[in-house]
Motif scaffolding. Structure first.
Motif, PDB file in Angstrom:
ATOM      1  N   HIS A 213      -2.661   6.565   0.879  1.00  0.00           N
ATOM      2  CA  HIS A 213      -2.817   5.276   0.204  1.00  0.00           C
ATOM      3  C   HIS A 213      -3.871   5.447  -0.885  1.00  0.00           C
ATOM      4  O   HIS A 213      -5.068   5.248  -0.640  1.00  0.00           O
TER       5      HIS A 213
ATOM      6  N   PRO B 298       0.834  -1.216   0.000  1.00  0.00           N
ATOM      7  CA  PRO B 298       0.000   0.000   0.000  1.00  0.00           C
ATOM      8  C   PRO B 298       0.861   1.256   0.000  1.00  0.00           C
ATOM      9  O   PRO B 298       1.986   1.275   0.494  1.00  0.00           O
ATOM     10  N   GLY B 299       0.333   2.295  -0.568  1.00  0.00           N
ATOM     11  CA  GLY B 299       1.035   3.570  -0.670  1.00  0.00           C
ATOM     12  C   GLY B 299       0.448   4.396  -1.792  1.00  0.00           C
ATOM     13  O   GLY B 299      -0.598   4.063  -2.361  1.00  0.00           O
TER      14      GLY B 299
END
Length: 725
Positions: free
Chosen positions: A494, A443-444
């Motif tokens: 995210h 995630p990001g």
């Protein structure tokens, strides 16, 4: 007995209009297209019925001593300090006149920039100049034409922006422009995309914003908030109009209000940032602006290789023709000469000849070849055109220097040292599940590039149904929606941006963790610019290339043009045992999207048929107008949608479990995970999958050592089995 109020009727133009302060976001999201917002205080509107219809009259209450617009023009303005009458109707222009750059910014001190720019650099924490800035700024301040080639995220905007603002600020400080006169255009910056033009304008305006920086007793700077007109009014002091800036910067791009942009240009700007298409549309109707372009002091081409690429910006040639100061050959026709060549003048211009800056991360024609076209056989070239992009520039731009200063610090192979590249080779039908796995696993802030708009339209609803915050960005969106999606992507840690190559150039999006090439780009320079959205300003970044079998030839040509091999890029380590569960989620999400698409298509077709029949004055058949069959199909469709959504919700609620992990007894088994779960070392929703960086989990196949059956299953995705005799 109450005192009767003293009132009088005034005309609309005589009211005391006051500007309304609006935020930038509000201007984009709600009132785009409005020229200005103004309000008036202490006025009562009365309506009267006349022979010509309903008429409004405006009544001013004189007991409140509210001046009208005419009276305000007749009144002199007073200063804040002494209250004496000034000669102009504008407040004192605020600018930094001194800054201790020797102690606060020692690395910048040798450039001898304007104190206002030093204060802006210190406020933005730009303590050290980047290599391209260190090499470019001295040459630019010395009056040289500069062609700069540097990696993405290296600070090219300030490399050409600081010298321009320095000279304009220095000139405006010594001799301020008249307050009510139109400012002649001094610098023109051309950019290939709307987003890049708006970003460059924002960066330059940040350098011009007021930064109060005074030094305290311990030597640390102390920032003070600038008082606005409303603040002075609350403190009891006289209210003065907001003063015009010493140097003004504006952006002119397509997709936004043309009327508002024309009004900005009528007032005049010092620095104009524009896209070629919208600028040429305005130039065709604005002779005064065209004359300013002919007498430019600075011309900048940002991401020049994209703009001079054949067939992209036909208007650019017309704009560049206006900036040319001399002809390369002698003109004998007197009519042509009088029409196209400026008449000689004995008056010395206060501005020297035009200075040209050209910047990009790639300036090579070999990088712009379409990799999906068949290779041409070696031999004689079909035409004798220029051999490189640099040759194109020398022919099409009117450089002051016969040999402009060329600064090339681009890295070898087109990859910065802080970027980690990986690839995944899979079937074309498995690209969706590999992308979904990567987005869940790491995630990001992820930027996913596609070559087609249809692919973005297909993936966006799927990822939204799977619960991922996804925003599209492509050329067929309205400009307001493009900017809104870009802001949403920047504001969420995210989030996912599905974009075409319009987002590949110049955009400075903070903290982009990953760049995913869902579809391989057609040119090498597009691949380099895509990767440049991450690993900016010496930060770490990650790039993933998802390659299908039919794209392998293009991938080999891509890396071959960079002097590398595809095998030089490590393969991504994928938890194959998790892909089956992810495929089930994707399959249900695709069914939901297909059902919704068919329903929307049927509604649209029926609505179109009715509108067309009304326009043609044709009566539709009663069976077609009947909604009985439509109601039955709608009920069936709705019930199916409810079932599918329930199935997808159930699948999304089930956690993804790594092999060797028991969800019933998390403290036992071949891989006890209870301590790691309590320590927060596993990904959310993925039991037994460690929380690692994408670059750290990319292991080349040749270095993988399998020591047991569990690792064999994780690496290959093949169920381990034993055979008995």
């Amino acid at each position: 007995m109450s005192k009767k109020r003293k009132t009088r009727h005034v005309a609309l133009d005589g009211l005391s209009w006051q500007p309304v302060v609006r935020t930038h976001a509000a201007g984009l999201d709600f009132d785009e297209g409005l020229l200005e917002l103004e309000e008036v205080v202490g006025v009562q509107v009365e309506y009267h019925q006349t022979a010509n219809g309903r008429v409004a009259t405006f009544t001013v209450d004189d007991s409140k001593d509210i001046p009208t617009a005419v009276e305000k023009q007749a009144r002199p303005q007073t200063t804040i300090a002494s209250g004496e009458v000034t000669q102009t109707a504008f407040a004192e222009r605020r600018t930094i006149t001194a800054f201790d750059s020797n102690n606060l910014l020692p690395e910048w001190h040798s450039f001898s920039l304007h104190p206002q720019l030093y204060a802006a650099l210190y406020s933005q924490k730009f303590v050290n100049p980047t290599p391209i800035q260190s090499l470019t700024i001295p040459k630019a301040l010395g009056g040289c034409d500069v062609i700069g080639v540097a990696e993405t995220g290296s600070g090219k905007t300030l490399a050409y922006g600081l010298p321009i603002l320095h000279e304009l600020l220095t000139s405006a400080t010594s001799s301020p422009p008249p307050p009510k006169s139109r400012r002649p255009l001094r610098a023109l910056i051309l950019a290939p995309t709307r987003e890049l033009a708006l970003q460059v304008s924002a960066h330059l305006n940040t350098c011009l914003n007021h930064h109060d920086a005074t030094t305290t007793a311990d030597g640390e700077p102390q920032k003070q908030k600038r008082k606005t007109t409303s603040d002075r009014g609350r403190e009891g002091g006289p209210s003065v109009p907001r003063s015009p800036p010493l140097v003004s910067v504006a952006a002119i791009v397509g997709g936004m209000s043309t009327q508002k942009q024309r009004r900005i240009l009528e007032r005049g700007v010092d620095v104009l940032v524009a896209t070629p298409g919208r600028l040429w549309d305005i130039l065709e109707e604005d002779d005064e602006l065209a004359e300013d372009v002919k007498n430019l002091r600075y011309l900048v081409l940002d991401e020049a290789d994209r703009m001079i690429e054949a067939g992209h910006f036909a208007q650019l040639d017309s704009i560049l023709r206006l900036t040319r100061r001399q002809f390369n050959e002698v003109v004998t026709d007197p009519e042509f000469r009088s029409e196209h060549q400026p008449a000689p003048s004995n008056d010395a211009s206060p501005w020297p000849a035009m200075q040209t800056f050209v910047f990009s991360a790639t300036l090579s024609k070999e990088l712009q070849q379409n990799l999906k076209k068949r290779w041409q056989p070696r031999g004689v070239k079909k035409n004798n055109g220029p051999a490189s992009t640099l040759d194109d520039l020398l022919l099409r731009l009117d450089f002051r220097d016969s040999e402009p200063e060329i600064i090339n610090i681009s890295p070898e192979g087109g990859v910065v040292s802080t970027l980690k590249e990986n690839r995944i080779e899979c079937l074309a039908t498995d690209k969706d599940v590999h992308l979904y796995h990567f987005l869940l696993r790491y995630p990001g802030r992820t930027l996913v590039f596609l070559s087609s708009i249809d692919g973005i339209r297909r993936l966006t609803p799927l990822l939204e149904l799977l619960g991922l915050p996804t925003f599209p960005l492509h050329s067929q969106l309205e400009q307001r929606q493009r900017l809104k999606n870009l802001d949403c992507f920047k504001s969420q840690a995210h989030s996912i941006l599905l974009a075409t190559d319009i987002a590949a150039r110049g955009l400075d999006i903070p903290s982009v963790s990953h760049v995913v090439h869902y579809q391989i780009p057609r040119t090498v320079d597009a691949y380099i610019h895509r990767n440049g959205r991450t690993a900016r300003a010496q930060r770490r970044g990650f790039s993933l290339l998802i390659c299908a079998p039919d794209e392998r030839r293009v991938a080999r040509a891509l890396f071959g043009s960079l002097g590398r091999q595809v095998t030089d890029v490590e393969e991504m380590n994928v938890e194959h045992h998790l892909l089956d569960k992810l495929k089930r989620r994707l399959r249900v999400a695709k069914e939901i999207d297909a059902v919704q698409h068919r329903a929307n298509k049927a509604i649209h077709e029926k609505k179109w048929m009715r509108v067309t029949a009304d326009a043609l004055d044709v009566e539709l058949d009663s069976d077609y107008l009947s909604d009985n069959g439509a109601d039955r199909s709608s009920r069936v469709r709705d019930s199916r949608l409810v079932r599918l959504r329930a199935d997808l919700k159930e699948l999304l609620s089930q956690p993804l479990v790594a092999r060797g992990v028991s969800t019933r007894y998390i403290t036992y088994g071949s891989r006890p995970v209870a301590p790691a779960i309590l320590a927060g070392e596993y990904q959310e929703g993925m039991i037994g999958v460690e929380k690692t960086d994408a670059s750290a989990n990319a292991v080349p196949l040749k270095e993988k050592v399998v020591t047991n059956a569990v690792e064999f299953e994780e690496w290959t995705g093949i169920q381990h089995c034993t055979m008995s005799a």
